[in-house]
Each structure stands twice: as C-alpha cells, then as structure tokens.
Scaffold this active site. Structure first.
Site, PDB file in Angstrom:
ATOM      1  NE  ARG A 163       8.854  10.186 -12.669  1.00  0.00           N
ATOM      2  CZ  ARG A 163      10.023   9.687 -12.312  1.00  0.00           C
ATOM      3  NH1 ARG A 163      11.148  10.289 -12.667  1.00  0.00           N
ATOM      4  NH2 ARG A 163      10.095   8.573 -11.633  1.00  0.00           N
ATOM      5  CB  SER A 238       4.802   8.098  -8.500  1.00  0.00           C
ATOM      6  OG  SER A 238       5.817   7.165  -8.279  1.00  0.00           O
ATOM      7  CD  GLU A 334       5.016  11.006 -12.039  1.00  0.00           C
ATOM      8  OE1 GLU A 334       5.066  10.977 -13.291  1.00  0.00           O
ATOM      9  OE2 GLU A 334       5.103  10.012 -11.319  1.00  0.00           O
TER      10      GLU A 334
HETATM   11  N1  EPU Z   1       8.509   5.132   1.423  1.00  0.00           N
HETATM   12  C1  EPU Z   1       7.661   5.198   2.513  1.00  0.00           C
HETATM   13  N2  EPU Z   1       6.466   4.540   2.432  1.00  0.00           N
HETATM   14  C2  EPU Z   1       6.104   3.815   1.346  1.00  0.00           C
HETATM   15  C3  EPU Z   1       6.987   3.725   0.249  1.00  0.00           C
HETATM   16  C4  EPU Z   1       8.184   4.407   0.305  1.00  0.00           C
HETATM   17  O1  EPU Z   1       7.945   5.841   3.520  1.00  0.00           O
HETATM   18  O2  EPU Z   1       4.982   3.269   1.362  1.00  0.00           O
HETATM   19  C5  EPU Z   1       9.777   5.903   1.497  1.00  0.00           C
HETATM   20  C6  EPU Z   1      10.971   5.061   1.871  1.00  0.00           C
HETATM   21  O3  EPU Z   1      11.804   5.854   2.697  1.00  0.00           O
HETATM   22  C7  EPU Z   1      11.659   4.825   0.547  1.00  0.00           C
HETATM   23  C8  EPU Z   1      11.372   6.118  -0.171  1.00  0.00           C
HETATM   24  O4  EPU Z   1      10.044   6.456   0.233  1.00  0.00           O
HETATM   25  O5  EPU Z   1      13.023   4.615   0.720  1.00  0.00           O
HETATM   26  C9  EPU Z   1      11.459   6.036  -1.683  1.00  0.00           C
HETATM   27  O6  EPU Z   1      10.591   5.005  -2.160  1.00  0.00           O
HETATM   28  P1  EPU Z   1      10.829   4.323  -3.586  1.00  0.00           P
HETATM   29  O7  EPU Z   1      12.237   3.874  -3.704  1.00  0.00           O
HETATM   30  O8  EPU Z   1       9.763   3.312  -3.789  1.00  0.00           O
HETATM   31  O9  EPU Z   1      10.696   5.500  -4.619  1.00  0.00           O
HETATM   32  P2  EPU Z   1       9.716   6.762  -4.752  1.00  0.00           P
HETATM   33  O10 EPU Z   1      10.514   7.972  -4.433  1.00  0.00           O
HETATM   34  O11 EPU Z   1       8.447   6.562  -4.002  1.00  0.00           O
HETATM   35  C10 EPU Z   1      10.381   7.168  -7.244  1.00  0.00           C
HETATM   36  C11 EPU Z   1       9.670   7.356  -8.551  1.00  0.00           C
HETATM   37  C12 EPU Z   1       9.156   6.030  -9.079  1.00  0.00           C
HETATM   38  C13 EPU Z   1      10.344   5.092  -9.256  1.00  0.00           C
HETATM   39  C14 EPU Z   1      11.043   4.946  -7.901  1.00  0.00           C
HETATM   40  C15 EPU Z   1      12.287   4.107  -7.980  1.00  0.00           C
HETATM   41  C16 EPU Z   1       8.734   9.604  -8.412  1.00  0.00           C
HETATM   42  C17 EPU Z   1       7.497  10.431  -8.308  1.00  0.00           C
HETATM   43  N3  EPU Z   1       8.564   8.285  -8.372  1.00  0.00           N
HETATM   44  O12 EPU Z   1       9.412   6.723  -6.313  1.00  0.00           O
HETATM   45  O13 EPU Z   1       8.571   6.246 -10.356  1.00  0.00           O
HETATM   46  O14 EPU Z   1       9.921   3.815  -9.713  1.00  0.00           O
HETATM   47  O15 EPU Z   1      11.440   6.241  -7.402  1.00  0.00           O
HETATM   48  O16 EPU Z   1      13.290   4.829  -8.618  1.00  0.00           O
HETATM   49  O17 EPU Z   1       9.829  10.154  -8.563  1.00  0.00           O
HETATM   50  C18 EPU Z   1       6.490   6.797 -11.349  1.00  0.00           C
HETATM   51  O18 EPU Z   1       6.993   7.875 -11.638  1.00  0.00           O
HETATM   52  O19 EPU Z   1       5.309   6.490 -11.675  1.00  0.00           O
HETATM   53  C19 EPU Z   1       7.273   5.839 -10.575  1.00  0.00           C
HETATM   54  C20 EPU Z   1       6.753   4.676 -10.140  1.00  0.00           C
END
Ligand code: EPU
Length: 338
Positions: A163, A238, A334
């Site tokens: 990012r 995010s 972010e």
């Molecule tokens: N999780 C929780 N609680 C929640 C949601 C998620 O505990 O309410 C935990 C779970 O363990 C889950 C993990 O967080 O497995 C990861 O969640 P998710 O797959 O939704 O991905 P993220 O790490 O929260 C990142 C990117 C997103 C992208 C997703 C999918 C960043 C800052 N964000 O989110 O990007 O869509 O992966 O690849 O790296 C963005 O940048 O705006 C964005 C939406």
C-alpha cells in the site's frame, strides 16, 4: 477546451466518506492537453482527486481541487500471449477491470471492485486477494504539479511497497498521474485462487476449471458480502494498514493470544490483520453519533450519515490509542487525511 473553474464547491459528491467539505476552487480535467493551463493557475495549494475513495476531509480545502477525469482505454502493444493496455488516470478502476475481463485478459481479476480510479492505483499500490497492483504495472505518465513537466515512471521509479509508493513518500502531492500502462496475459494466465474464500466460492458454484471472469465474480461476491458499498454508507475501505512486525514480537503476542491470525511476509517479519486487533479490542459495530466501525468488517470505519471529518478522525484516534494500549502495536492509517 474552455475550463470551468468553480468556487466554493461542495466535495460531498467527489469522495466516498460522505463528510461535508468545500473546495475554495474546483476544476475537472478530462484531457492531458488541458493540464498545463490548470497547473499554471495561481490558486494554491492544489489537490488531485481521483475517485475520492481513500481520503477524508477534516476541514474545507482552501485551494484548488483538480478532479482527474482523464479517460481512454486502449491496447498499446501485444505479443502472442501478452498485451499492454493503457488507461487514463480518471477511469474508474473497476471499469478497467471489467474491460479487461470482457476481453479475457488475465491479471486484474482479483482486484475487481476496488473503489477508486486508475490514477490512484499506483499511488497506493492497491491490492486484494493475494494480488498487488505492482505485479501488472509497466509504466505511468504523470505531470509535475509545479513545473507542469511530463514524466514517465517505470516500476523501479515508483518504489512500490505494501500500500505504498514514491507518490506517498518523497513525491507526495507532487504529481498527477494521467495514464497507466499494465501488462496482462492473453493466454497461459495463472489464476491466484489461494487467498481467502475464492476457492471455496468456486467449489460452491461447482466450477472446477474457473475462467478469469469466474474469479472476478467470486471476488465481487466476497467484497460485496463483507465490505460496505460507499454509495449506501460512507467509507473509504480499509482505514488502517495491516501492521508488520518482527517475528519475536509476534511470538510474544501468540503466547498471549493463541488464536491470533498472521501471515509471514519474509525477512523474519509477520503481518497481522488490523481487523482482528480492532475486533478483539471491542470496536466492531461500535457507533458514536454517526461515526462508527462497520459491523461486518472491523477495518472499515463508516459514516452512518452526518458524521464530520473531525468526528471520524476522533474515532480513528481512539481506536489507534486502544490498540497501542492493549497490544503495543501502532496502527498506521491507510486513508489520507486532508
Ligand atoms: N478479521 C477479523 N475481524 C473482521 C474482519 C477480518 O478478525 O471484522 C480478520 C480475519 O482473521 C480475516 C483477516 O482479518 O481472515 C483478514 O481479513 P480480510 O481478508 O477481509 O482482509 P484484510 O486484511 O482486512 C486486506 C486489504 C483489503 C483487501 C483484503 C482482501 C489492507 C489494509 N486491506 O484487508 O483492501 O480487500 O485484504 O485481500 O491490506 C483496502 O485497502 O481498502 C482494502 C479493502
């Protein structure tokens, strides 16, 4: 083309957080040729706006907001199994993804439905479901905001990170991206199916040999099921980056929180989902007035209606402080705060 310079323009339709803010001056640019005249205007500071999906305003903007609406998608070069596509910086990102999927070009399918514009994609090196934008990036064209000089940036020039890019660091606010070139596959494309629920959804849909479009459809389904639609509820995706830490620090956390999810990221480091930390700290679904944390995903801050930028900022600060107190981890935003 005659340019329309508007005064005291509401920015509400131009960003996704729904907070009230005005620009002292506002102009929309739809062609590269018009840029030198706009960049030569005396109004300052100048702010480039793409889809407005990764920023929020805590106050009115005192200078000139330039809305990048430069369009055009075309094939620039192609070989037997690859193609280089050039897209205008003002194109809506998902429209570009759909254009490539309709042509069955592989590379962008995991990045379906990410809000924002093409010009913003390299700035924050967008990524999702195991694919980062820089893996398809070839070259971009940008104009220097002060000198109006037209410059090309290759991958090394962009200094991509998670990012992150040179446009968030040394060159922050210094360039407007007018077009981006990406390299996609026409044949022999390798699909990335391992991240998150992609494979599970394809199995549920009984698709043993998915096409590029099947993967895009699965990603669209995952995103719409857990991320709020900015047209319905104000948000900027995010809000924080997922923190990266040394393996030893992570081991310490693991002994205290055996269920903590994490991903190794090389160099003896680990990435932890900020969403997990925020949920553990009890913030998921929290709401004070109209500023809140989305109830289906703890990493997304939402404006339920009339929250101000200052209120959203206060909520973000309170979350950050509590994560520091509980876990000793400093979350980094972010989203850009203006
Ligand atoms: N999780 C929780 N609680 C929640 C949601 C998620 O505990 O309410 C935990 C779970 O363990 C889950 C993990 O967080 O497995 C990861 O969640 P998710 O797959 O939704 O991905 P993220 O790490 O929260 C990142 C990117 C997103 C992208 C997703 C999918 C960043 C800052 N964000 O989110 O990007 O869509 O992966 O690849 O790296 C963005 O940048 O705006 C964005 C939406």
């Amino acid at each position: 083309m005659a340019l329309t310079l508007e005064e005291n323009k509401s920015l509400v339709p131009y960003h996704t957080f729904g907070v009230q803010a005005q620009a002292a001056y506002f102009v929309e640019v739809s062609s590269e040729q018009d840029l030198p005249a706009i960049l030569g205007l005396p109004h300052s500071p100048k702010l480039i706006l793409g889809g407005g999906s990764n920023l929020f305003f805590t106050k009115d903007f005192p200078g000139l907001v330039i809305k990048n609406s430069i369009g055009g998608i075309r094939v620039k070069e192609e070989g037997s199994d690859w193609v280089i596509v050039e897209a205008g910086g003002g194109i809506v990102w998902h429209d570009l993804v759909m254009w490539t999927i309709n042509k069955n070009y592989g590379g962008l399918e995991n990045l379906s439905l990410i809000p924002g514009t093409v010009g913003a994609a390299p700035i924050q090196n967008i990524g999702a479901y195991g694919v980062e934008f820089d893996t398809v990036f070839e070259e971009l064209t940008a104009f220097h905001m002060l000198t109006g000089e037209k410059v090309k940036f290759d991958r090394a020039d962009c200094r991509f990170g998670y990012r992150d890019s040179v446009f968030k660091g040394a060159y922050k606010g210094k360039y407007i991206v007018t077009s981006v070139r990406i390299r996609l596959k026409k044949k022999n494309h390798v699909l990335a199916l391992e991240y998150g629920d992609i494979r599970k959804i394809l199995q549920e849909r009984n698709i043993p040999e998915p096409t590029i479009k099947d993967v895009s459809d699965a990603v669209v389904m995952i995103r719409t099921s857990k991320l709020p639609d900015p047209a319905v509820i104000g948000n900027a995706g995010s809000f924080f980056k997922n923190p990266v830490m040394q393996e030893e620090f992570y081991e310490g956390l693991l002994s205290q929180y055996p269920d903590i999810p994490s991903y190794p990221v090389g160099k003896g480091q680990r990435k932890i989902p900020a969403a997990w930390l925020i949920e553990q700290a009890g913030w998921k679904g929290f709401r004070q007035g109209d500023a809140g944390v989305y109830d289906k995903h703890a990493l997304v801050l939402v404006n339920h209606g009339s929250a101000t930028g200052v209120e959203m900022h206060q909520l973000a600060t309170a979350i950050k402080t509590s994560i520091e107190d509980i876990f000793g981890i400093t979350l980094e935003s972010e989203v850009n705060m203006i």
